[in-house]
Design an enzyme around this catalytic site. Structure first.
Site, PDB file in Angstrom:
ATOM      1  N   ASP A 166      43.105  34.707  46.157  1.00 28.24           N
ATOM      2  CA  ASP A 166      42.084  35.725  46.432  1.00 28.24           C
ATOM      3  C   ASP A 166      42.776  36.954  47.006  1.00 28.24           C
ATOM      4  OD1 ASP A 166      38.731  35.549  47.029  1.00 28.24           O
ATOM      5  OD2 ASP A 166      39.866  37.208  47.883  1.00 28.24           O
ATOM      6  N   ASN A 190      29.582  30.699  45.515  1.00 27.83           N
ATOM      7  CA  ASN A 190      28.550  31.651  45.897  1.00 27.83           C
ATOM      8  C   ASN A 190      27.661  31.836  44.672  1.00 27.83           C
ATOM      9  OD1 ASN A 190      29.677  31.977  48.440  1.00 27.83           O
ATOM     10  ND2 ASN A 190      31.035  33.602  47.748  1.00 27.83           N
ATOM     11  N   GLN A 239      27.612  36.286  45.801  1.00 28.17           N
ATOM     12  CA  GLN A 239      28.437  36.326  44.587  1.00 28.17           C
ATOM     13  C   GLN A 239      28.576  37.773  44.119  1.00 28.17           C
ATOM     14  OE1 GLN A 239      26.987  34.017  41.236  1.00 28.17           O
ATOM     15  NE2 GLN A 239      28.836  34.422  40.040  1.00 28.17           N
ATOM     16  N   HIS A 243      35.636  28.746  45.263  1.00 27.66           N
ATOM     17  CA  HIS A 243      36.551  29.170  46.334  1.00 27.66           C
ATOM     18  C   HIS A 243      37.161  27.918  46.964  1.00 27.66           C
ATOM     19  CE1 HIS A 243      35.146  33.466  46.975  1.00 27.66           C
ATOM     20  NE2 HIS A 243      34.113  32.996  46.304  1.00 27.66           N
ATOM     21  N   HIS A 292      33.243  30.814  39.709  1.00 30.21           N
ATOM     22  CA  HIS A 292      34.517  30.556  40.387  1.00 30.21           C
ATOM     23  C   HIS A 292      34.259  29.733  41.629  1.00 30.21           C
ATOM     24  CE1 HIS A 292      32.906  34.433  41.702  1.00 30.21           C
ATOM     25  NE2 HIS A 292      33.424  34.191  42.894  1.00 30.21           N
TER      26      HIS A 292
HETATM   27  P1  5GP Z   1      32.385  36.042  45.130  1.00 34.91           P
HETATM   28  O1  5GP Z   1      31.945  36.891  46.293  1.00 34.91           O
HETATM   29  O2  5GP Z   1      31.970  36.631  43.801  1.00 34.91           O
HETATM   30  O3  5GP Z   1      32.027  34.596  45.279  1.00 34.91           O
HETATM   31  O4  5GP Z   1      33.952  36.044  45.197  1.00 34.91           O
HETATM   32  C1  5GP Z   1      34.735  37.037  44.611  1.00 34.91           C
HETATM   33  C2  5GP Z   1      36.096  36.967  45.265  1.00 34.91           C
HETATM   34  O5  5GP Z   1      36.989  37.692  44.430  1.00 34.91           O
HETATM   35  C3  5GP Z   1      36.149  37.614  46.656  1.00 34.91           C
HETATM   36  O6  5GP Z   1      36.572  36.649  47.613  1.00 34.91           O
HETATM   37  C4  5GP Z   1      37.147  38.761  46.493  1.00 34.91           C
HETATM   38  O7  5GP Z   1      38.001  38.911  47.604  1.00 34.91           O
HETATM   39  C5  5GP Z   1      37.918  38.365  45.238  1.00 34.91           C
HETATM   40  N1  5GP Z   1      38.420  39.479  44.448  1.00 34.91           N
HETATM   41  C6  5GP Z   1      37.784  40.655  44.188  1.00 34.91           C
HETATM   42  N2  5GP Z   1      38.538  41.431  43.392  1.00 34.91           N
HETATM   43  C7  5GP Z   1      39.672  40.738  43.132  1.00 34.91           C
HETATM   44  C8  5GP Z   1      40.840  41.006  42.359  1.00 34.91           C
HETATM   45  O8  5GP Z   1      41.007  42.048  41.729  1.00 34.91           O
HETATM   46  N3  5GP Z   1      41.810  40.046  42.334  1.00 34.91           N
HETATM   47  C9  5GP Z   1      41.675  38.858  43.017  1.00 34.91           C
HETATM   48  N4  5GP Z   1      42.684  37.989  42.930  1.00 34.91           N
HETATM   49  N5  5GP Z   1      40.581  38.562  43.741  1.00 34.91           N
HETATM   50  C10 5GP Z   1      39.592  39.493  43.805  1.00 34.91           C
END
Ligand code: 5GP
Length: 107
Positions: free
Chosen positions: A31, A87, A94, A102, A100
């Site tokens: 992340d 999420n 999300q 975590h 995805h």
């Molecule tokens: P969500 O909030 O959708 O469950 O999780 C998305 C995750 O993707 C977040 O924890 C955020 O830090 C991560 N993330 C956002 N943009 C990027 C990126 O460009 N590269 C990587 N490796 N992670 C990202």
């Protein structure tokens, strides 16, 4: 054709990603904004938007696989404790509409 998700672009090498695992079904990347000493995202290659969009007939084995990969990564990182989290939806936190899992781990 709909636009690729960020994770599809990372999987396809169009956006940089720090991969810690790759197989035929999923990849795992670090992340970019870690919320734990180990914070990986386990992402299916199939761009399922989220838990609610899973195809009842064919997608549940993918979810099982994500959990298996997460467990293996937590073990190989010697995490003493960890959290596995999906999420779901904007209100559930999300941001990226590509399923995805975590993995957040502590040593
Ligand atoms: P969500 O909030 O959708 O469950 O999780 C998305 C995750 O993707 C977040 O924890 C955020 O830090 C991560 N993330 C956002 N943009 C990027 C990126 O460009 N590269 C990587 N490796 N992670 C990202």
């Amino acid at each position: 054709m709909s636009e690729k998700t960020l994770f599809e672009k990372i999987i396809d090498g169009e956006v940089p990603g720090d991969f810690v695992h790759k197989d035929d079904i999923c990849v795992a990347i670090k992340d970019i904004n870690p919320k734990a000493p180990v914070h990986y995202l386990i992402v299916p290659r199939k761009p399922i938007p989220g838990i609610h969009e899973l195809d009842e007939n064919e997608d549940w084995p993918i979810v099982t696989h994500l959990f298996k990969v997460a467990k293996g990564l937590a073990e190989s990182e010697s995490c003493e404790g960890y959290r596995l989290q999906f999420n779901v939806g904007e209100k559930g936190g999300q941001i990226i509409p590509h399923l995805h899992l975590h993995l957040m781990g502590w040593k």
